[in-house]
Scaffold this active site. Structure first.
Site, PDB file in Angstrom:
ATOM      1  N   LYS A   1     -13.182  -4.241  62.383  1.00 50.90           N
ATOM      2  CA  LYS A   1     -14.387  -3.411  62.379  1.00 50.90           C
ATOM      3  C   LYS A   1     -15.019  -3.386  63.767  1.00 50.90           C
ATOM      4  O   LYS A   1     -15.307  -2.337  64.304  1.00 50.90           O
ATOM      5  CB  LYS A   1     -15.401  -3.931  61.355  1.00 50.90           C
ATOM      6  CG  LYS A   1     -14.850  -4.129  59.949  1.00 50.90           C
ATOM      7  CD  LYS A   1     -14.631  -2.819  59.221  1.00 50.90           C
ATOM      8  CE  LYS A   1     -13.810  -2.920  57.942  1.00 50.90           C
ATOM      9  NZ  LYS A   1     -14.139  -3.948  56.998  1.00 50.90           N
TER      10      LYS A   1
ATOM     11  N   TRP B   1     -18.142  -5.512  48.912  1.00 49.04           N
ATOM     12  CA  TRP B   1     -17.525  -6.717  49.476  1.00 49.04           C
ATOM     13  C   TRP B   1     -18.119  -7.987  48.889  1.00 49.04           C
ATOM     14  O   TRP B   1     -17.402  -8.963  48.645  1.00 49.04           O
ATOM     15  CB  TRP B   1     -17.628  -6.712  50.997  1.00 49.04           C
ATOM     16  CG  TRP B   1     -16.909  -5.532  51.580  1.00 49.04           C
ATOM     17  CD1 TRP B   1     -17.463  -4.485  52.266  1.00 49.04           C
ATOM     18  CD2 TRP B   1     -15.500  -5.239  51.488  1.00 49.04           C
ATOM     19  NE1 TRP B   1     -16.489  -3.582  52.608  1.00 49.04           N
ATOM     20  CE2 TRP B   1     -15.283  -4.009  52.149  1.00 49.04           C
ATOM     21  CE3 TRP B   1     -14.408  -5.896  50.910  1.00 49.04           C
ATOM     22  CZ2 TRP B   1     -14.017  -3.429  52.248  1.00 49.04           C
ATOM     23  CZ3 TRP B   1     -13.142  -5.309  51.007  1.00 49.04           C
ATOM     24  CH2 TRP B   1     -12.970  -4.098  51.678  1.00 49.04           C
TER      25      TRP B   1
ATOM     26  N   ASP C   1     -20.401 -13.165  55.508  1.00 48.14           N
ATOM     27  CA  ASP C   1     -19.339 -12.222  55.850  1.00 48.14           C
ATOM     28  C   ASP C   1     -19.935 -11.242  56.868  1.00 48.14           C
ATOM     29  O   ASP C   1     -20.736 -10.387  56.518  1.00 48.14           O
ATOM     30  CB  ASP C   1     -18.891 -11.497  54.573  1.00 48.14           C
ATOM     31  CG  ASP C   1     -17.854 -10.405  54.844  1.00 48.14           C
ATOM     32  OD1 ASP C   1     -17.495 -10.188  56.023  1.00 48.14           O
ATOM     33  OD2 ASP C   1     -17.405  -9.778  53.858  1.00 48.14           O
TER      34      ASP C   1
HETATM   35  C1  LIG Z   1     -13.655  -4.451  55.657  1.00 44.11           C
HETATM   36  C2  LIG Z   1     -14.447  -5.554  55.087  1.00 44.11           C
HETATM   37  C3  LIG Z   1     -13.857  -6.612  54.389  1.00 44.11           C
HETATM   38  C4  LIG Z   1     -12.368  -6.676  54.085  1.00 44.11           C
HETATM   39  O1  LIG Z   1     -11.659  -7.002  55.209  1.00 44.11           O
HETATM   40  P1  LIG Z   1     -10.063  -7.237  55.161  1.00 44.11           P
HETATM   41  O2  LIG Z   1      -9.810  -7.767  56.525  1.00 44.11           O
HETATM   42  O3  LIG Z   1      -9.445  -5.897  54.903  1.00 44.11           O
HETATM   43  O4  LIG Z   1      -9.766  -8.201  54.098  1.00 44.11           O
HETATM   44  C5  LIG Z   1     -14.659  -7.629  53.935  1.00 44.11           C
HETATM   45  N1  LIG Z   1     -15.988  -7.617  54.149  1.00 44.11           N
HETATM   46  C6  LIG Z   1     -16.585  -6.617  54.819  1.00 44.11           C
HETATM   47  C7  LIG Z   1     -18.069  -6.658  55.026  1.00 44.11           C
HETATM   48  C8  LIG Z   1     -15.849  -5.552  55.307  1.00 44.11           C
HETATM   49  O5  LIG Z   1     -16.451  -4.557  55.962  1.00 44.11           O
END
Ligand SMILES: *Cc1c(COP(=O)(O)O)cnc(C)c1O
Length: 356
Positions: A192, A101, A168
């Site tokens: 998540k 990511w 993030d």
């Molecule tokens: C799943 C994830 C993403 C991507 O998320 P989307 O909503 O599918 O764009 C980005 N960063 C992390 C840490 C993730 O676990």
């Protein structure tokens, strides 16, 4: 029968949230309407949106220096949106590469300004969190992926810098308290640890904005959504509502402090079994282990299929590791009950009795 769902995402939510979310599709709070057919400008939905924004602030202890937004486009859109809004063409931002990511975030940020790669764990397949690097004071921000969903690493201390951090937090939001004063921007895809796919939580410190010279398209400008409180256009009302249900549940559970204690205890039981069991081993450095995504492998890789079969027989789903890591990954987000982790541990113990 409901499975023990260890999937990394879309992921488990509290059982009560699934119930309440289903009810709101039939009839939202006795309104005689499904939430799916209600105007985002109706008093009921406006009140719901207000509560959702406020509850984020309550849970994380955010002052009025911060704005809360629920946007669309996934965490992936924040990879470019953060840089587009915060990084000037003739300035630089610091990035730390801790896997899938963050690599994507780096790729997008490069389109907008200078990029200073402060650290990377790429050469050891992202099995640790880089530390001890110097952070130039003139960076506009330092970006981290606070929990690495794929590799199973997590920051247990922030980089040592006064530069605002952009994080993030997709796979760990609300799993522990944060020191808000360190952050300029936080984003997290809902699916998540918070709700269904379809909305992304963004928390931005107001003084981070208005500093870049470029023209920003209206929909991609955080300021647009701040002014209109996430309802400039039709927001993803239902995903936001389900996030609110999860946040209400979190409050009932004692908030993020209580959740942090629970998550630490849950992760410890599973890591203890991985460390004690002769057939399994953890993937990442002990001090950087994630409390959310537990990655582990079998010493004998030929038995991987058999272990997955044993998991399926115990009604466990979602433990197959990401293809870039292999082995297994048990995602044990806020909503994961201790009882489900105990089932997984039993399967590991039985497996070792049988094959060890
Ligand atoms: C799943 C994830 C993403 C991507 O998320 P989307 O909503 O599918 O764009 C980005 N960063 C992390 C840490 C993730 O676990």
């Amino acid at each position: 029968m409901k499975k023990h769902n260890f999937s990394a995402g879309p992921a488990i939510l509290p059982a009560s949230v699934f119930e309440e979310a289903a009810e709101a599709v039939r009839d939202y709070n006795g309104a005689g309407l499904s939430i799916l057919e209600m105007s985002h400008r109706s008093p009921e939905v406006s009140a719901m949106l207000d509560e959702a924004h406020q509850t984020v602030k309550d849970l994380l202890g955010l002052s009025d220096d911060f704005e809360v937004l629920f946007l669309s486009g996934g965490a992936s859109s924040q990879f470019f949106m953060a840089a587009m809004n915060l990084l000037d063409e003739d300035r630089s931002a610091g990035y730390i590469d801790t896997g899938t990511w963050s690599k994507k975030a780096i790729k997008e940020a490069k389109r907008f300004g200078g990029l200073n790669l402060l650290g990377s764990s790429a050469e050891e397949n992202y099995t640790f969190i880089p530390k001890g690097f110097d952070v130039p004071a003139d960076l506009q921000y330092v970006h981290i992926t606070s929990n690495n969903t794929v590799a199973g690493t997590q920051y247990h201390a922030l980089p040592d810098t006064a530069v605002p951090i952009v994080a993030d937090m997709s796979s760990e939001i609300f799993s522990r308290p944060i020191d808000a004063s360190r952050y300029g921007l936080i984003y997290a895809g809902a699916q998540k640890n918070m709700g269904p796919a379809g909305t992304t939580l963004v928390i931005v410190r107001k003084d981070m904005l208005g500093k870049v010279k470029r023209e920003i398209p209206t929909m991609l400008d955080y300021q647009t959504h701040i002014t209109k409180q996430s309802a400039f256009n039709t927001p993803p009302v239902y995903p936001i509502y389900v996030c609110l249900l999860t946040m209400r549940w979190l409050k009932e559970q004692g908030g993020v402090n209580a959740m942090a204690a629970r998550n630490a205890a849950k992760a410890k039981t599973l890591y203890d079994e991985i460390d004690a069991n002769s057939m399994f081993k953890g993937v990442v450095r002990t001090e950087d282990r994630s409390l959310m995504n537990v990655t582990f492998v079998l010493e004998n890789k030929d038995l991987e299929g058999d272990f997955l079969t044993a998991c399926a027989a115990a009604n466990i789903s979602g433990v197959k590791g990401h293809r870039s890591v292999g082995g297994f990954r048990a995602s044990i987000y806020n909503a994961m009950p201790v009882a489900s982790i105990d089932v997984l541990i039993e399967v590991m113990k039985d497996f070792t009795k049988k094959y060890g």
